[in-house]
Design a protein around this motif. Structure first.
Motif, short mmCIF file in Angstrom:
data_model
loop_
_atom_site.label_atom_id
_atom_site.label_comp_id
_atom_site.label_asym_id
_atom_site.label_seq_id
_atom_site.Cartn_x
_atom_site.Cartn_y
_atom_site.Cartn_z
N PRO A 159 13.08 50.29 74.76
CA PRO A 159 14.15 49.33 74.43
C PRO A 159 14.05 48.05 75.25
O PRO A 159 13.58 48.05 76.38
CB PRO A 159 15.43 50.08 74.76
N ALA A 169 19.10 45.98 73.71
CA ALA A 169 19.59 47.36 73.77
C ALA A 169 20.38 47.57 75.06
O ALA A 169 21.42 48.23 75.07
CB ALA A 169 18.44 48.35 73.68
N ASN A 172 23.97 46.28 74.86
CA ASN A 172 24.88 46.88 73.89
C ASN A 172 26.19 47.30 74.57
O ASN A 172 26.18 47.91 75.63
CB ASN A 172 24.22 48.09 73.21
N VAL A 218 23.24 44.71 65.22
CA VAL A 218 22.08 45.61 65.32
C VAL A 218 20.83 44.78 65.60
O VAL A 218 20.78 43.60 65.29
CB VAL A 218 21.85 46.46 64.04
N ASN A 219 19.86 45.44 66.16
CA ASN A 219 18.56 44.82 66.40
C ASN A 219 17.52 45.66 65.67
O ASN A 219 17.48 46.88 65.82
CB ASN A 219 18.26 44.79 67.91
N THR A 220 16.71 45.01 64.87
CA THR A 220 15.64 45.69 64.15
C THR A 220 14.31 45.23 64.73
O THR A 220 14.02 44.04 64.75
CB THR A 220 15.69 45.37 62.64
N LYS A 231 12.30 50.29 64.28
CA LYS A 231 13.36 50.88 65.10
C LYS A 231 14.60 50.00 64.97
O LYS A 231 14.53 48.79 65.17
CB LYS A 231 12.90 50.97 66.56
N HIS A 277 18.57 49.69 66.33
CA HIS A 277 19.53 50.20 67.32
C HIS A 277 20.72 49.26 67.43
O HIS A 277 20.62 48.08 67.09
CB HIS A 277 18.86 50.41 68.68
N PRO A 278 21.87 49.77 67.88
CA PRO A 278 23.05 48.92 68.03
C PRO A 278 22.79 47.81 69.05
O PRO A 278 22.13 48.02 70.06
CB PRO A 278 24.14 49.85 68.54
#
Length: 108
Positions: free
Chosen positions: A42, A46, A49, A77-79, A87, A89-90
């Motif tokens: 991450p 991340a 967050n 969110v992060n892509t 991946k 994730h918030p």
């Protein structure tokens, strides 16, 4: 019912941070130890967050990094797409940025 305190992360984005450091990347060392199965490492988004992402000298960041950070802040969110792996994730954070106007304009 007890109240419990959850620490709020405060992440200071370094001026020279790379895209991989901000978004996250594949941890190649762990990937090799895991038989080649990609292991995600991450990034700062991340870590921020549920907290605060602070950027000093925001006007000196590359336009691409600013776009990526603003997109994550807007969507929550992060892509990350790396080496055929995706991946998500918030990334719900409060964004605080400062700048010195003598060192350059803030782009629109």
């Amino acid at each position: 019912n007890q109240n419990r305190s959850i620490p709020t992360p405060f992440v200071d984005l370094p001026l020279g941070a790379t895209e991989d450091r901000v978004l996250g990347s594949i941890d190649f060392s762990s990937t090799l130890k895991n038989g080649g199965k990609p292991i995600f490492s991450p990034g700062l988004l991340a870590s921020a967050n549920r907290g605060i992402l602070y950027i000093d000298e925001v006007n000196l960041l590359s336009a691409h990094l600013v776009d990526v950070i603003l997109d994550a802040a807007a969507m929550g969110v992060n892509t990350v797409q790396r080496e055929g792996m995706t991946k998500v994730h918030p990334a719900k954070f409060m964004l605080i940025g400062t700048m010195n106007p003598e060192e350059g304009e803030l782009r629109p």
